[in-house]
Design an enzyme around this catalytic site. Structure first.
Site, PDB file in Angstrom:
ATOM      1  N   LYS A  22       0.692  -1.219  -0.366  1.00  0.00           N
ATOM      2  CA  LYS A  22       0.202   0.079  -0.253  1.00  0.00           C
ATOM      3  C   LYS A  22       0.987   0.977  -0.555  1.00  0.00           C
ATOM      4  CE  LYS A  22      -2.935   2.730   3.080  1.00  0.00           C
ATOM      5  NZ  LYS A  22      -2.580   4.136   4.001  1.00  0.00           N
ATOM      6  N   ASN A  23       1.666   1.687   0.751  1.00  0.00           N
ATOM      7  CA  ASN A  23       3.121   2.517   0.572  1.00  0.00           C
ATOM      8  C   ASN A  23       3.526   2.524  -0.043  1.00  0.00           C
ATOM      9  OD1 ASN A  23       1.949   2.688   3.790  1.00  0.00           O
ATOM     10  ND2 ASN A  23       3.445   2.538   4.951  1.00  0.00           N
ATOM     11  N   ARG A  97      -5.401  11.282   2.478  1.00  0.00           N
ATOM     12  CA  ARG A  97      -3.683  11.962   2.937  1.00  0.00           C
ATOM     13  C   ARG A  97      -2.921  11.565   1.635  1.00  0.00           C
ATOM     14  NH1 ARG A  97      -1.733  13.661   6.704  1.00  0.00           N
ATOM     15  NH2 ARG A  97       0.044  13.589   7.319  1.00  0.00           N
ATOM     16  N   ASP A 121      -5.923   8.787   8.381  1.00  0.00           N
ATOM     17  CA  ASP A 121      -5.470   7.850   9.701  1.00  0.00           C
ATOM     18  C   ASP A 121      -6.230   8.398  11.208  1.00  0.00           C
ATOM     19  OD1 ASP A 121      -5.947   5.606   9.442  1.00  0.00           O
ATOM     20  OD2 ASP A 121      -4.001   5.095   8.950  1.00  0.00           O
ATOM     21  N   ASP A 319       4.407   0.776  11.724  1.00  0.00           N
ATOM     22  CA  ASP A 319       2.836   0.440  11.328  1.00  0.00           C
ATOM     23  C   ASP A 319       2.611  -1.164  11.850  1.00  0.00           C
ATOM     24  OD1 ASP A 319       1.724   2.503  10.081  1.00  0.00           O
ATOM     25  OD2 ASP A 319       2.502   1.153   7.894  1.00  0.00           O
ATOM     26  N   MET A 341       6.469   7.495  17.571  1.00  0.00           N
ATOM     27  CA  MET A 341       6.201   8.326  16.158  1.00  0.00           C
ATOM     28  C   MET A 341       4.726   9.713  16.355  1.00  0.00           C
ATOM     29  SD  MET A 341       8.922   5.915  13.315  1.00  0.00           S
ATOM     30  CE  MET A 341       8.819   6.756  11.851  1.00  0.00           C
TER      31      MET A 341
END
Length: 434
Positions: A22-23, A97, A121, A319, A341
């Protein structure tokens, strides 16, 4: 709004293939706007966030052609930048986003752009300063219209420069790299992120004709070129899914083989799960996790409690912190989870405590997990998914729990995981979307 109904406590068995990352997809799909020539991309995940981004670049005038499952051809030869001024763009971009990733390519190629404040998110503050400061150093001028919550950006004269990023932001680095490849002169980026996804982006851009050196390090040097060509690119499997499936196997005492993992690109992820006592074997490029009755958390060499903390790559990805936390609830031993983070990402532990887990939330960043060692099974409850990763963590907890669980707000899970219930059912899970 859909709900997952899960009957837990079943051992699963079989093979599962991770989706495309996804990223990486959010960066790679945005990068197609840098060239007027056709670009073919394979292994694109069929998930909400990526599909929304593909729809958005189609609205901009990019020709999008689906070639097969996960494979698309993009041709951005007729982009209409006037679409950026429309209410339709404003609504779509504000809800996603990942839309911020369109800025670098559009500024580099067309010299101007608009951007509403992006969504995403609710996991704490996620500053866009790194993106904007990088663009400003390259010569972009920003104007924020507070009445419309819209950024107007003029980048008609982008010039290479030296910059030290205030944080090693993956999306920030990617966006600045995409802007810099067509800027005049040389750009040097220090404290650059060096995640595999960013390496993939840089290698793809180099195949298109960019001149990026230092790929894989925190010092990137980019010599600007006048134009980029087409290419073909295959995305990595999603490392977050791979970690999620390792955690799922351990929690449910299941025998699972995760196929085609690109183990060479997983960094410390397998090692971190091994520190919780989870056994695994590398079989070629597959990860085999045997059924385990119990697993024991390591301690540090001096016997003190293990701490697992997130960090920029090559550290442990934030994540997967939620997954590690859930898996630790049934281990033997204790672990301190330190989520450095994001300050709102651990708040989902109240749901796990309701299920019977022993967790002390020390503050917004730290949780102490005391493993139950399977002496007490988690129990099914009704809960809501606050974000993508917490949602999957709760799903894993529910699959291991006794009784029936209900998870609402699963649209959050759909944003990051492709057909998750279908793939879990194939392993033997009892899960229904209602």
């Amino acid at each position: 709004m859909s709900v997952f109904k899960i009957k837990g406590g079943k051992k699963l068995k079989g093979e599962i293939i991770p989706q495309g990352a996804k990223n990486e997809a959010l960066q790679i799909v945005s990068a197609v706007l840098l060239s007027s020539e056709p670009i073919t991309i394979h292994n694109i995940p069929d998930i909400v966030d990526v599909n929304k981004l593909i729809e958005l670049i189609g609205d901009l005038g990019c020709k999008v052609e689906k070639l097969g499952t996960g494979s698309y051809r993009f041709a951005a030869s007729n982009i209409d930048t006037n679409f950026l001024e429309t209410e339709q763009y404003r609504k779509k971009a504000a809800a996603l986003r990942g839309s911020v990733m369109l800025l670098g390519p559009i500024l580099a190629r067309f010299g101007k752009a608009s951007l509403p404040k992006p969504g995403g998110d609710k996991i704490g503050r996620r500053r866009l300063d790194t993106h904007f400061l990088g663009f400003q150093k390259l010569g972009a001028k920003f104007n924020f219209d507070s009445s419309e919550h819209l950024f107007h950006i003029d980048a008609s004269e982008l010039k290479g420069c030296y910059m030290l990023l205030d944080e090693a932001s993956v999306t920030g680095t990617a966006n600045i790299v995409m802007a810099a490849v067509l800027a005049k002169g040389t750009t040097t980026i220090y404290n650059a992120a060096c995640e595999p996804y960013l390496q993939q982006l840089c290698m793809m851009l180099n195949r298109m004709g960019a001149k990026i050196s230092g790929v894989g390090s925190n010092l990137l040097t980019i010599e600007g070129v006048t134009k980029l060509g087409g290419t073909e690119h295959t995305m990595l499997p999603d490392m977050i899914e791979i970690g999620s499936f390792i955690g799922l196997a351990a929690m449910t005492q299941s025998e699972i083989t995760i196929k085609n993992c690109r183990i060479d690109m997983l960094g410390v992820i397998p090692e971190t799960f091994k520190r919780l006592g989870i056994k695994m074997e590398f079989r070629g490029d597959d990860i085999y996790i045997p059924s385990q009755e119990r697993y024991e958390i390591e301690t540090f060499i001096d016997g003190s409690i293990l701490t697992i903390a997130d960090a920029p790559w090559p550290g442990f990805t934030p994540d997967l912190v939620s997954i590690i936390l859930v898996v630790a609830t049934q281990a033997k031993g204790s672990v301190l989870i330190h989520q450095k983070m994001f300050e709102s990402r651990l708040f989902f532990v109240d749901k796990l405590i309701d299920m019977g887990a022993q967790i002390i939330l020390c503050d917004p960043h730290r949780a102490n997990v005391i493993g139950l060692e399977r002496k007490q099974q988690l129990k099914g409850i009704k809960m809501s998914s606050p974000d993508i990763r917490a949602g999957v963590s709760l799903l894993i907890a529910a699959l291991s729990a006794s009784g029936t669980s209900e998870i609402s707000n699963i649209e959050q899970i759909d944003r990051g995981y492709q057909n998750i219930e279908g793939r879990l059912k194939a392993l033997g899970a009892e899960i229904e979307r209602v």
